[in-house]
Scaffold this active site. Sequence first.
Site, PDB file in Angstrom:
ATOM      1  N   GLU A 276       0.821  -1.216   0.000  1.00  0.00           N
ATOM      2  CA  GLU A 276       0.000   0.000   0.000  1.00  0.00           C
ATOM      3  C   GLU A 276       0.854   1.265   0.000  1.00  0.00           C
ATOM      4  O   GLU A 276       0.414   2.313  -0.442  1.00  0.00           O
ATOM      5  CB  GLU A 276      -0.942  -0.003   1.217  1.00  0.00           C
ATOM      6  CG  GLU A 276      -2.396   0.083   0.817  1.00  0.00           C
ATOM      7  CD  GLU A 276      -3.381   0.087   1.982  1.00  0.00           C
ATOM      8  OE1 GLU A 276      -2.982   0.225   3.151  1.00  0.00           O
ATOM      9  OE2 GLU A 276      -4.582  -0.054   1.702  1.00  0.00           O
ATOM     10  N   HIS A 297       8.026 -26.835  -0.479  1.00  0.00           N
ATOM     11  CA  HIS A 297       7.385 -27.986  -1.123  1.00  0.00           C
ATOM     12  C   HIS A 297       6.190 -27.573  -1.963  1.00  0.00           C
ATOM     13  O   HIS A 297       5.405 -28.412  -2.381  1.00  0.00           O
ATOM     14  CB  HIS A 297       6.971 -29.000  -0.054  1.00  0.00           C
ATOM     15  CG  HIS A 297       8.164 -29.564   0.665  1.00  0.00           C
ATOM     16  ND1 HIS A 297       8.703 -30.795   0.384  1.00  0.00           N
ATOM     17  CD2 HIS A 297       8.948 -29.016   1.629  1.00  0.00           C
ATOM     18  CE1 HIS A 297       9.760 -30.999   1.164  1.00  0.00           C
ATOM     19  NE2 HIS A 297       9.927 -29.929   1.921  1.00  0.00           N
ATOM     20  N   LYS A 409     -13.839   0.743  -3.829  1.00  0.00           N
ATOM     21  CA  LYS A 409     -14.794   1.199  -2.804  1.00  0.00           C
ATOM     22  C   LYS A 409     -15.942   1.962  -3.439  1.00  0.00           C
ATOM     23  O   LYS A 409     -17.103   1.739  -3.111  1.00  0.00           O
ATOM     24  CB  LYS A 409     -14.079   2.131  -1.806  1.00  0.00           C
ATOM     25  CG  LYS A 409     -13.498   1.432  -0.625  1.00  0.00           C
ATOM     26  CD  LYS A 409     -13.075   2.456   0.420  1.00  0.00           C
ATOM     27  CE  LYS A 409     -11.908   1.942   1.210  1.00  0.00           C
ATOM     28  NZ  LYS A 409     -11.216   2.988   1.946  1.00  0.00           N
TER      29      LYS A 409
HETATM   30  O1  PA5 Z   1      -3.131   1.568   5.974  1.00  0.00           O
HETATM   31  C1  PA5 Z   1      -4.226   2.089   5.854  1.00  0.00           C
HETATM   32  O2  PA5 Z   1      -4.405   3.311   6.011  1.00  0.00           O
HETATM   33  C2  PA5 Z   1      -5.450   1.259   5.542  1.00  0.00           C
HETATM   34  O3  PA5 Z   1      -5.126  -0.075   5.356  1.00  0.00           O
HETATM   35  C3  PA5 Z   1      -6.469   1.365   6.667  1.00  0.00           C
HETATM   36  O4  PA5 Z   1      -5.882   0.936   7.860  1.00  0.00           O
HETATM   37  C4  PA5 Z   1      -7.716   0.520   6.376  1.00  0.00           C
HETATM   38  O5  PA5 Z   1      -8.280   0.860   5.156  1.00  0.00           O
HETATM   39  C5  PA5 Z   1      -8.749   0.692   7.473  1.00  0.00           C
HETATM   40  O6  PA5 Z   1      -9.097   2.029   7.603  1.00  0.00           O
HETATM   41  P1  PA5 Z   1      -9.860   2.582   8.862  1.00  0.00           P
HETATM   42  O7  PA5 Z   1      -8.987   2.414  10.042  1.00  0.00           O
HETATM   43  O8  PA5 Z   1     -10.116   4.018   8.564  1.00  0.00           O
HETATM   44  O9  PA5 Z   1     -11.119   1.791   8.993  1.00  0.00           O
END
Ligand code: PA5
Length: 438
Positions: A276, A297, A409
Amino acid sequence: MLNFKNSPYSLEELEKHQAKITAIHTSMEARTSLGAEYLGWLKAASTFEEKELKRLIQLASKIREEADLLVVAGIGGSYLGADALIQALKPTFGQDKPQILFCGNNLSAAYMEELLAYLEGKCFYVNVISKSGRTVETALAFRFLKKELTKRYGQEAGRYIIATTDAKSGALRRQVEEEGYKSFVVPQDIGGRYSVMSPVGLFPMAVAGLDVKGFLAGMTQAEKDFSSPKLEENAAYRYALTRRLLYKKGKIMEILVTYEPALEKFAEWYKQLFGESEGKEEGGIFPVAVANTTDLHSMGQIIQDGPKIFFETVVDLSKPSSLVLPEVKAEDDLDYLQGQKISGMTKKALLATLIAHEEAGVSNLLIEMESYSEESLGYLMYFMMRACAMSAYLGGVNPFDQPGVEAYKNNMLALLGNPNYKKYKADIEKKLREKNLV
Ligand code: PA5
């Protein structure tokens, strides 16, 4: 506590890029780099407020005394760190009470149904974690849990809910204010995947009975040890730069290799952190993971003989054990191993694999850890976060945003009928019809 070894690049070769590393480091320190408003994690462990830590530990102890289970609802950065640490540090078989369960990290109806059935007759608390307070998976799961608690306790249900969210904004914070839940804060300047040292990671860890102070101490030590811009002194930056130089040579995937089954979730945390943070603007190293020797394996073949598009990063970290192979009569030609420590065999498997893969042209970077504890895992996680931020900056992208996750989303919310996404709905449905998918 940690040694970074076996980079295919010598220090002299790496140091040709020192000026660039120094420039990025300086801009991070001055909080002028891209996304600098999310650099709070750099010093979050060492500055964690003592009073808040005490409150967190006290509440966790109370839950440990009372509850059979803590159900953590959260997704992405809001659960992966805690999940990784609990798996790594709690016994693999027969967890003591309270057991920590995770939900809100998928949209599986069956998962939720089975969870609700499992909760029957058990005393459970809920820790709902969402920085934004508007993540669909988490919010849906929370509704089910809230309903179950209300069925049991009526007006008293809120007593069993702890919310971890932004200090001021978001739907979850509003619920905290309206319903009077106990709560913790996800600091404004720390994004989800960098938040393991905040209550996001610490509270579930503390309820699991882990040493959160030790974890913060490990991170604090790492803050110091990886604070130099100099490649010679900063292993996190040597690792980051090595990754990017390999990427330039066409190694577009990194395989994180572990040899301890309890670290499988740690690999999930690593995948999210790097994927990410770096995967943007049609670039970035694709992070995957294997758990050896299990995966030798299954995936060993393609790593050895497949396309030369990846490198491996081997984390040499195993739970301490003095287990020795007993003397047993068996026709398996393994008598020569009798009396030897299994951990020694694991190390030999690691080294043997490293040489085999390198000889096939797959670079193997090695991260050697000296101990296995809350402290050393805190240290390792900070090392990874420092390296990840530097690596993303070397790739020219903002390590702290995730614009790419919005596309799915938006489509999903439109299809689900969210009134704010009405204008996209017809268009997506048309595309699906054209593909014969609806
Ligand atoms: O790293 C990030 O920012 C994302 O993976 C969020 O943690 C994830 O989308 C969850 O978001 P939130 O804590 O707002 O529900």
